[in-house]
Design an enzyme around this catalytic site. Structure first.
Site, PDB file in Angstrom:
ATOM      1  N   ASP A  23       0.865  -1.339   0.046  1.00 15.01           N
ATOM      2  CA  ASP A  23      -0.075   0.126   0.122  1.00 15.01           C
ATOM      3  C   ASP A  23       0.990   1.190   0.017  1.00 15.01           C
ATOM      4  O   ASP A  23       1.981   1.152   0.578  1.00 15.01           O
ATOM      5  CB  ASP A  23      -0.959  -0.013   1.160  1.00 15.01           C
ATOM      6  CG  ASP A  23      -2.207   0.885   0.834  1.00 15.01           C
ATOM      7  OD1 ASP A  23      -3.399   0.250   0.671  1.00 15.01           O
ATOM      8  OD2 ASP A  23      -2.033   2.077   0.907  1.00 15.01           O
ATOM      9  N   LYS A  73     -19.626  -7.866 -12.362  1.00 16.70           N
ATOM     10  CA  LYS A  73     -19.835  -7.188 -10.970  1.00 16.70           C
ATOM     11  C   LYS A  73     -20.687  -6.279 -10.926  1.00 16.70           C
ATOM     12  O   LYS A  73     -21.459  -6.061  -9.911  1.00 16.70           O
ATOM     13  CB  LYS A  73     -18.193  -6.987 -10.744  1.00 16.70           C
ATOM     14  CG  LYS A  73     -18.260  -5.805  -9.544  1.00 16.70           C
ATOM     15  CD  LYS A  73     -18.207  -6.586  -8.128  1.00 16.70           C
ATOM     16  CE  LYS A  73     -18.294  -5.857  -6.832  1.00 16.70           C
ATOM     17  NZ  LYS A  73     -18.710  -6.651  -5.978  1.00 16.70           N
ATOM     18  N   PHE A 110     -31.859  -9.733   0.812  1.00 20.50           N
ATOM     19  CA  PHE A 110     -32.206  -8.516   0.296  1.00 20.50           C
ATOM     20  C   PHE A 110     -33.456  -7.920   0.162  1.00 20.50           C
ATOM     21  O   PHE A 110     -33.899  -7.014  -0.735  1.00 20.50           O
ATOM     22  CB  PHE A 110     -31.185  -8.124  -0.985  1.00 20.50           C
ATOM     23  CG  PHE A 110     -29.597  -7.906  -0.824  1.00 20.50           C
ATOM     24  CD1 PHE A 110     -29.008  -6.971  -0.877  1.00 20.50           C
ATOM     25  CD2 PHE A 110     -28.867  -9.192  -0.465  1.00 20.50           C
ATOM     26  CE1 PHE A 110     -27.579  -6.776  -0.430  1.00 20.50           C
ATOM     27  CE2 PHE A 110     -27.617  -9.078  -0.265  1.00 20.50           C
ATOM     28  CZ  PHE A 110     -26.883  -7.925  -0.062  1.00 20.50           C
ATOM     29  N   GLY A 153     -35.484  -0.604   4.679  1.00 22.02           N
ATOM     30  CA  GLY A 153     -34.847   0.376   5.558  1.00 22.02           C
ATOM     31  C   GLY A 153     -34.701   1.627   5.111  1.00 22.02           C
ATOM     32  O   GLY A 153     -35.506   2.173   4.130  1.00 22.02           O
ATOM     33  N   CYS A 165     -19.795   0.443  -2.146  1.00 19.16           N
ATOM     34  CA  CYS A 165     -20.100  -0.429  -3.527  1.00 19.16           C
ATOM     35  C   CYS A 165     -21.135   0.206  -4.232  1.00 19.16           C
ATOM     36  O   CYS A 165     -21.225   0.636  -5.180  1.00 19.16           O
ATOM     37  CB  CYS A 165     -20.098  -1.691  -3.291  1.00 19.16           C
ATOM     38  SG  CYS A 165     -18.136  -2.180  -2.814  1.00 19.16           S
ATOM     39  N   LYS A 212     -23.748  -0.276   7.590  1.00 17.54           N
ATOM     40  CA  LYS A 212     -24.319  -1.816   7.861  1.00 17.54           C
ATOM     41  C   LYS A 212     -23.589  -2.074   9.011  1.00 17.54           C
ATOM     42  O   LYS A 212     -22.406  -1.564   9.471  1.00 17.54           O
ATOM     43  CB  LYS A 212     -24.258  -2.711   6.878  1.00 17.54           C
ATOM     44  CG  LYS A 212     -22.764  -3.259   6.309  1.00 17.54           C
ATOM     45  CD  LYS A 212     -22.988  -4.254   5.186  1.00 17.54           C
ATOM     46  CE  LYS A 212     -22.087  -4.952   4.976  1.00 17.54           C
ATOM     47  NZ  LYS A 212     -21.937  -5.989   4.025  1.00 17.54           N
TER      48      LYS A 212
HETATM   49  N1  LIG Z   1     -15.304  -2.667   0.187  1.00 14.52           N
HETATM   50  C1  LIG Z   1     -16.108  -3.770  -0.251  1.00 14.52           C
HETATM   51  O1  LIG Z   1     -16.863  -4.380   0.294  1.00 14.52           O
HETATM   52  C2  LIG Z   1     -15.611  -3.987  -1.725  1.00 14.52           C
HETATM   53  C3  LIG Z   1     -16.353  -5.444  -1.892  1.00 14.52           C
HETATM   54  C4  LIG Z   1     -16.340  -5.729  -3.493  1.00 14.52           C
HETATM   55  C5  LIG Z   1     -15.330  -5.141  -4.360  1.00 14.52           C
HETATM   56  N2  LIG Z   1     -14.607  -3.849  -3.937  1.00 14.52           N
HETATM   57  C6  LIG Z   1     -14.125  -3.008  -4.859  1.00 14.52           C
HETATM   58  O2  LIG Z   1     -12.708  -3.374  -4.310  1.00 14.52           O
HETATM   59  C7  LIG Z   1     -11.838  -2.117  -4.720  1.00 14.52           C
HETATM   60  C8  LIG Z   1     -11.221  -1.795  -3.575  1.00 14.52           C
HETATM   61  O3  LIG Z   1     -11.886  -1.480  -2.473  1.00 14.52           O
HETATM   62  P1  LIG Z   1     -11.777  -1.276  -0.836  1.00 14.52           P
HETATM   63  O4  LIG Z   1     -13.040  -0.928  -0.228  1.00 14.52           O
HETATM   64  O5  LIG Z   1     -10.704  -2.364  -0.596  1.00 14.52           O
HETATM   65  O6  LIG Z   1     -10.886   0.277  -0.981  1.00 14.52           O
HETATM   66  P2  LIG Z   1     -10.088   1.078   0.076  1.00 14.52           P
HETATM   67  O7  LIG Z   1      -9.985   2.357  -0.168  1.00 14.52           O
HETATM   68  O8  LIG Z   1     -10.558   0.470   1.528  1.00 14.52           O
HETATM   69  O9  LIG Z   1      -8.432   0.377  -0.162  1.00 14.52           O
HETATM   70  C9  LIG Z   1      -7.748   0.922  -1.498  1.00 14.52           C
HETATM   71  C10 LIG Z   1      -6.300   0.914  -1.043  1.00 14.52           C
HETATM   72  O10 LIG Z   1      -5.337   1.063  -2.207  1.00 14.52           O
HETATM   73  C11 LIG Z   1      -4.440   1.844  -1.709  1.00 14.52           C
HETATM   74  N3  LIG Z   1      -3.794   2.278  -3.093  1.00 14.52           N
HETATM   75  C12 LIG Z   1      -4.200   3.131  -4.078  1.00 14.52           C
HETATM   76  N4  LIG Z   1      -3.494   3.276  -4.913  1.00 14.52           N
HETATM   77  C13 LIG Z   1      -2.252   2.415  -4.766  1.00 14.52           C
HETATM   78  C14 LIG Z   1      -1.073   2.222  -5.372  1.00 14.52           C
HETATM   79  N5  LIG Z   1      -0.769   3.014  -6.521  1.00 14.52           N
HETATM   80  N6  LIG Z   1      -0.322   1.517  -4.677  1.00 14.52           N
HETATM   81  C15 LIG Z   1      -0.478   0.837  -3.721  1.00 14.52           C
HETATM   82  N7  LIG Z   1      -1.598   0.987  -2.883  1.00 14.52           N
HETATM   83  C16 LIG Z   1      -2.560   1.885  -3.518  1.00 14.52           C
HETATM   84  C17 LIG Z   1      -5.075   2.954  -1.021  1.00 14.52           C
HETATM   85  O11 LIG Z   1      -3.982   3.463  -0.196  1.00 14.52           O
HETATM   86  C18 LIG Z   1      -5.923   2.154  -0.114  1.00 14.52           C
HETATM   87  O12 LIG Z   1      -5.452   1.788   1.010  1.00 14.52           O
HETATM   88  C19 LIG Z   1     -12.834  -1.036  -5.230  1.00 14.52           C
HETATM   89  O13 LIG Z   1     -12.870  -0.947  -6.671  1.00 14.52           O
HETATM   90  C20 LIG Z   1     -14.016  -1.658  -4.711  1.00 14.52           C
HETATM   91  O14 LIG Z   1     -15.161  -1.256  -5.619  1.00 14.52           O
HETATM   92  C21 LIG Z   1     -15.150  -3.394  -2.666  1.00 14.52           C
END
Ligand SMILES: NC(=O)c1ccc[n+]([C@@H]2O[C@H](COP(=O)([O-])OP(=O)(O)OC[C@H]3O[C@@H](n4cnc5c(N)ncnc54)[C@H](O)[C@@H]3O)[C@@H](O)[C@H]2O)c1
Length: 433
Positions: free
Chosen positions: A30, A207, A252, A256, A263, A324
Site C-alpha cells: 500500500d 460485477k 436483500f 430500511g 459499493c 451496515k
Molecule cells: N469494500 C468492499 O466491500 C468491496 C467489495 C467488493 C469489491 N470492492 C472493490 O474493491 C476495490 C477496493 O475497495 P476497498 O474498499 O478495498 O478500497 P480501500 O479504499 O479500502 O483500499 C484501497 C487501498 O489502495 C491503496 N492504493 C491506492 N493506489 C495505490 C497504489 N498505486 N499502490 C499501492 N496502494 C494503493 C490505498 O492507499 C488504499 O489503502 C474497489 O474497486 C471496490 O469497488 C470493494
C-alpha cells in the site's frame, strides 16, 4: 504461488490474508505509509471481524508480509492483484480509474518475468484493455497477461465470503494466466466453490450487474414498504411471502433507510455511465438510483414527522452510523443524510456507533459522539435506530424510556416487535409496518 496485492484496504487486505491462509506466499503493498506501519506493528487499520487473528497467524507463519515498496513486492510475483479504490469521479459519477491506471504503470516498470496482472477492483467494461495498453506502452518487453477477477465479498462477513464464495469469476483468455488463476483458487475449487471462466469484459460487467441487481432488490422492497404504510400492511409479511418463492429468494428484502456503503452507490452510477456511453440505457437502474437518493433524506423527514413535525431546539439520539453492522465503513452511509436532514431542521444529534465513530467524525460535523447507547439517549426527545448492530437489538426498554425526555422510537431497520415497544409505553415508528 507468489501473490502480490496492490492496495491493502478492505478488499486487498482480506484477500491477501485469505490467500496466505490458503498457503500462498503473499505480499500486501500500500502507498499509505501509516497503513503499512500499522500492519507491520500488528495493528489492523480497518474493523473486520476475525481479520486481526487471520493476519497475525499468517504473518507468524511467514506467508504474509507488508510493504510500501511496490517494485519490491512485484518483482518475483506470479500474480499481481490490483485492489485499489475506484470511487465515483467527482462531477459525473464515472468510476475514477486514476488509481488503477497509476498502479498499472508502476507494475509495468517492476515486472521481471511472466506475471499475471489481475484486476480485482470493480472497474467498467474495457478497463482490462486499457490496463493492458498502459503496461505494454510503459514496458514493451514485459511478459504479462491481464485477467479480471471481480470481488464479491461483503464487509462484516468478508473472510467467510472470501473462503466460501457463491462463485469465483475469472475473465480472460490467456491460457498461461488462466492456469495461474486456477492454481491460486485451487483450495476453493477443492471445497467445491464454483469457479467460472468467461471473457474479461463479461467478468467486468458481471460485477456491476450483480451489484445493480441487489440494489434493485433493496429499492424494490423499500417502495413496497412505502405502499404498506399507506394501506396498512406489514412489509415484513410481504417480504417473507415473496422471499420464500425460490425464484425470488429472501435475501436483500429488508426494508430500511436505503442502500449505502462503499459499493452500491458508486457502482450503480458507474454502470449508468457505461450504459450511456454505449447507448444501452439501463432505465431500471436509473430509477433505482433516483429512488434511493431521495429515500435517505426522506428518512430524516420521517423522524421529524415522528417528533411532531418540528425538531428545532430538540435533541435526537441516533444509534448506528456505519452503512451496515460489523464494519467501520461510513462511505455513503444512510446515517449521513438522516443526520444532516435533522441538523438542517434545527435538531441536535447525539450518536453512538460501536466501531464507526472515528470514521464518522471525518464526514459528520456538530454531532455529539457518545461512548455508549444509553449515554446517547440521556435527555433526548426521540431515539432513532439507523444501523442494526446486534448491540441495539435487545435494549432495556424501561431504561431507554427513563432516559428519553419523550418516549419516541423510530426504528429504521425494523428490529423491534411493535407490540413489545408499544407495550413498554413508546410511540413506535418503523418502516413499512
Ligand atoms: N469494500 C468492499 O466491500 C468491496 C467489495 C467488493 C469489491 N470492492 C472493490 O474493491 C476495490 C477496493 O475497495 P476497498 O474498499 O478495498 O478500497 P480501500 O479504499 O479500502 O483500499 C484501497 C487501498 O489502495 C491503496 N492504493 C491506492 N493506489 C495505490 C497504489 N498505486 N499502490 C499501492 N496502494 C494503493 C490505498 O492507499 C488504499 O489503502 C474497489 O474497486 C471496490 O469497488 C470493494
Amino acid at each position: 504461488m507468489r501473490v502480490t496485492m496492490i492496495g491493502s484496504g478492505y478488499v486487498g487486505l482480506v484477500s491477501g490474508a485469505c490467500f496466505a491462509d490458503f498457503g500462498h506466499d503473499v505480499v500486501c503493498v500500500d502507498k499509505d505509509e501509516s497503513k503499512i506501519a500499522a500492519l507491520l506493528e500488528g495493528r489492523i487499520p480497518i474493523f473486520e471481524p476475525g481479520l486481526d487473528q487471520l493476519v497475525a497467524t499468517n504473518v507468524k507463519a511467514g506467508r504474509l508480509r507488508f510493504t510500501t515498496d511496490l517494485a519490491e513486492g512485484v518483482k518475483d510475483a506470479d500474480a499481481v492483484f490490483i485492489a485499489v479504490g475506484t470511487p465515483s469521479r467527482r462531477g459525473d459519477g464515472h468510476a475514477d480509474l486514476s488509481y488503477v491506471y497509476a498502479a498499472a504503470e508502476e507494475i509495468a516498470h517492476a515486472i521481471r518475468r511472466f506475471t499475471v496482472i489481475v484486476d480485482k477492483s470493480t472497474v467498467p467494461v474495457g478497463t482490462g484493455d486499457e490496463v493492458e495498453r498502459i503496461i505494454r506502452d510503459a514496458n514493451p518487453q514485459a511478459e504479462f497477461a491481464v485477467v479480471s477477477n471481480p470481488e464479491f465479498l461483503r464487509e462484516g462477513a468478508a473472510i467467510d465470503d472470501f473462503k466460501r464464495p457463491d462463485r469465483v469469476v475469472i475473465g480472460g483468455d490467456d491460457a498461461r494466466a488462466l492456469e495461474v488463476m486456477r492454481q491460486i483458487y485451487r483450495p476453493l475449487a477443492l471445497g467445491r466453490s464454483p469457479i467460472i471462466e468467461m471473457s474479461r469484459k463479461a467478468a467486468e460487467l458481471t460485477k456491476y450487474a450483480g451489484n445493480a441487481f441487489l440494489a434493485t432488490k433493496i429499492t424494490f422492497i423499500n417502495e413496497i414498504a412505502d405502499l404498506c404504510e399507506k394501506v396498512g400492511a406489514d412489509v415484513q409479511d410481504v417480504a417473507r411471502g415473496i422471499g420464500l418463492d425460490n425464484r425470488i429468494g429472501s435475501k436483500f428484502l429488508h426494508a430500511g433507510p436505503g442502500y449505502g456503503g462503499s459499493c452500491f452507490p458508486k457502482d450503480t452510477l458507474a454502470l449508468l455511465k457505461t450504459a450511456q456511453d454505449n447507448e444501452a440505457p439501463q432505465r431500471i437502474v436509473e430509477a433505482v438510483v433516483a429512488v434511493n437518493d431521495n429515500r435517505k433524506r426522506a428518512m430524516g423527514r420521517k423522524v421529524i414527522a415522528a417528533m411532531g413535525g418540528d425538531v428545532r431546539g430538540k435533541t435526537v439520539a441516533v444509534l448506528g452510523l456505519t452503512f451496515k453492522p460489523n464494519t467501520d465503513d461510513m462511505r455513503d452511509s444512510p446515517a449521513i443524510a438522516v443526520i444532516q436532514t435533522l441538523q438542517d431542521a434545527g435538531a441536535t444529534v447525539r450518536a453512538y456507533d460501536p466501531e464507526g465513530t472515528e470514521q464518522a467524525k471525518k464526514v459528520l460535523d456538530h454531532v455529539d459522539y457518545c461512548d455508549g447507547p444509553y449515554q446517547a439517549m440521556e435527555g433526548a426527545d426521540a431515539l432513532v435506530i439507523v444501523t442494526e448492530w446486534d448491540a441495539f437489538r435487545a435494549l432495556d426498554l424501561a431504561r431507554v424510556k427513563s432516559l428519553l425526555s419523550s418516549p419516541v422510537l423510530v426504528d429504521l431497520r425494523n428490529i423491534y416487535p411493535r407490540d413489545a415497544v408499544e407495550g413498554a409505553g413508546f410511540t413506535y415508528h418503523a418502516v413499512g409496518r
